[in-house]
Scaffold this motif. Structure first.
Motif, short mmCIF file in Angstrom:
data_model
loop_
_atom_site.label_atom_id
_atom_site.label_comp_id
_atom_site.label_asym_id
_atom_site.label_seq_id
_atom_site.Cartn_x
_atom_site.Cartn_y
_atom_site.Cartn_z
N UNK A 47 0.82 -1.21 0.00
CA UNK A 47 0.00 0.00 0.00
C UNK A 47 0.85 1.26 0.00
N UNK A 48 1.97 1.23 0.74
CA UNK A 48 2.82 2.42 0.83
C UNK A 48 3.38 2.84 -0.52
N UNK A 266 -4.76 -7.69 -4.24
CA UNK A 266 -4.79 -7.57 -2.79
C UNK A 266 -3.58 -6.77 -2.30
N UNK A 267 -3.75 -6.12 -1.16
CA UNK A 267 -2.66 -5.36 -0.57
C UNK A 267 -1.88 -6.24 0.39
N UNK A 268 -0.56 -6.15 0.32
CA UNK A 268 0.29 -6.92 1.23
C UNK A 268 0.45 -6.17 2.54
N UNK A 269 0.31 -6.88 3.65
CA UNK A 269 0.43 -6.24 4.96
C UNK A 269 1.88 -5.95 5.29
N UNK A 270 2.82 -6.78 4.87
CA UNK A 270 4.21 -6.57 5.21
C UNK A 270 4.48 -6.82 6.69
N UNK A 447 -10.40 -0.23 1.23
CA UNK A 447 -10.05 1.18 1.47
C UNK A 447 -9.41 1.33 2.85
N UNK A 448 -10.00 0.66 3.84
CA UNK A 448 -9.45 0.73 5.19
C UNK A 448 -8.04 0.17 5.25
N UNK A 449 -7.81 -0.95 4.58
CA UNK A 449 -6.47 -1.53 4.54
C UNK A 449 -5.49 -0.56 3.88
N UNK A 450 -5.91 0.08 2.81
CA UNK A 450 -5.04 1.06 2.15
C UNK A 450 -4.65 2.17 3.13
N UNK A 451 -5.61 2.60 3.92
CA UNK A 451 -5.34 3.68 4.88
C UNK A 451 -4.43 3.20 6.02
N UNK A 452 -4.79 2.08 6.67
CA UNK A 452 -4.04 1.65 7.86
C UNK A 452 -2.67 1.10 7.49
N UNK A 453 -2.47 0.69 6.23
CA UNK A 453 -1.16 0.23 5.78
C UNK A 453 -0.34 1.37 5.19
#
Length: 464
Positions: A47-48, A266-270, A447-453
């Motif tokens: 996401x970053x 999908x977004x990777x949490x890392x 969207x939330x994952x994009x924000x919190x990541x």
């Protein structure tokens, strides 16, 4: 004048860069080293590394986000706070260098004999400039710098939150519009059913109970339609407030928007350490901690002598035309040393306050990390089940559609009364609403994952 400049240069050399602040070390993060849920494949996007224009694929949403970034008043206040903090840092930074002032004066004195004498002076001087031998001014300057950077982190956090809020409001409006269309279709279907039941009841085929049940079903759909109409209007108002200007029909979501506004990858949490250090709210908390740490240095320096310098050089003459002639030069040099001897414990109390402020900032920094860790863990936990929930909801819709078809066939054959058909209609309506809500939840989760990541924050960290 040469002597004055020599004195000033020597004073600047004495004002070193020493600091009595404790050496800052980043505290250990009070969270686990791994997220508490599986992360999936390693090929997911980070996401970053994704700007919001890359992550949000819907053109209308992109335009709304751009307008919100330009017009939202809360974000505008955050930007102005950064400008204010930057100016405050400039004021504090100016204290590290002497303020040089030019002055010209005339004095006239009348003696008892009636004669009048005049004195003309022109000087260039420094007034009460502190030689920062023990780092008090430097520590205050460091604290002001960290506070300025923390304010900029707050601005970046507000911007990221605004992007997510606009996307969430847009998705909610799209989902409620879809529910409104479903309610309109359901109302039309139930009104058709009511008219059919009225004809059957008039022919003696349907009972009065069948008629009442059909009327109840139609009125319930009418009530839902009214409520959803209000909800859609409120959704538009909420989105307009975030965008900062009225919306036109061309800016509203199109049909089917609720399932296609973000990229499908999908977004990777890392790793938690990577994500938490990239989040601007965590960076803001750490900047505040660093500022509190620097304030301890200023409080410690207050126990030591404070040396200030007042000096001037210029020319003086009894005649205005002789003010700058040879031999009219003058200079003054007045260093002052102030040593605290008895202050009733004021300096010790100020040091205790600075140390407690640092401990408070440390606790707030650790809390920010823990809250950020929970944000990500919660969003990942929801992501792990939302796909299953949507699949289950889709099967439920298919099953209720089949149940309604069978109920209508049995009613036409006279095997069941109208109540079974109405129950099947209500079940299908609820299942279709549930499917819309589940799809909305999945999109909002992305969207939330994009924000919190820390979406789009790679390479944007403030630096000192």
């Amino acid at each position: 004048m040469t002597k004055f400049l020599t004195i000033l240069a020597a004073s600047l050399a004495l004002a070193g860069c020493a600091s009595m602040a404790p050496t800052y070390e980043r505290p250990a993060a009070p969270v686990a080293t791994q997220w508490p849920v599986p992360q999936g494949s390693a090929t997911q996007a980070k996401a970053a590394d994704l700007g919001w224009r890359e992550f949000f694929t819907d053109a209308r949403l992109q335009a709304l986000i751009e307008q919100a970034l330009a017009n939202n008043r809360d974000l505008r206040v955050a930007v102005l706070n950064v400008q204010r903090a930057q100016a405050q840092y400039g004021v504090q930074q100016a204290d590290r260098l002497p303020s040089v002032n030019a002055a010209a004066a005339q004095s006239a004195t009348r003696s008892p004999g009636g004669s009048i004498s005049r004195q003309y002076t022109a000087t260039l001087g420094v007034s009460a400039w502190e030689l920062d031998l023990f780092g008090r001014v430097k520590s205050l300057n460091d604290a002001a710098l960290q506070q300025y950077l923390a304010t900029d982190d707050a601005r970046r956090s507000a911007q990221l939150s605004l992007v997510a809020e606009v996307a969430g409001a847009y998705l909610t409006l799209a989902a409620d519009q879809e529910k409104l269309r479903l309610a309109e279709q359901t109302l039309l279907s139930r009104q058709d059913g009511l008219r059919l039941t009225q004809r059957l009841q008039a022919a003696g085929v349907a009972s009065a109970l069948d008629l009442r049940q059909a009327e109840i079903a139609a009125e319930t759909a009418q009530t839902d339609l009214a409520g959803l109409t209000t909800q859609v209007a409120q959704d538009r108002n909420a989105l307009a407030l975030l965008v900062g200007q009225p919306l036109t029909p061309e800016q509203l979501p199109m049909a089917g928007t609720a399932t296609a506004v973000t990229q499908t990858a999908e977004l990777a949490a890392g790793l938690p350490s990577e994500v938490l250090l990239a989040r601007p709210d965590v960076q803001q908390a750490e900047r505040t901690l660093q500022a509190a740490n620097a304030n301890i240095g200023a409080a410690r320096a207050a126990f030591f002598p404070r040396i200030s310098l007042t000096a001037s050089a210029g020319s003086a003459s009894g005649e205005l035309d002789g003010l700058f002639r040879s031999g009219s030069g003058l200079w003054t040099f007045m260093p002052q040393v102030s040593l605290p001897i008895f202050d009733a414990g004021r300096n010790q109390a100020n040091l205790s306050i600075a140390q407690v402020d640092r401990d408070i900032a440390l606790a707030q920094y650790e809390k920010a990390i823990q809250a950020a860790f929970r944000d990500v863990a919660d969003a990942l936990a929801a992501r792990a089940t939302l796909g299953q929930q949507i699949a289950s909801q889709q099967r439920l819709v298919a099953q209720t559609q089949d149940a309604l078809r069978l109920a209508e066939a049995r009613f036409r054959q006279g095997l069941d009364d109208r109540l079974a058909t109405l129950d099947a209609q209500r079940s299908l309506y609820a299942a279709e609403q549930g499917l819309i809500s589940s799809r909305l939840a999945q999109q909002v989760n992305r969207v939330t994952l994009y924000k919190v990541l820390a979406g789009g924050q790679a390479g944007t960290q403030s630096s000192s």
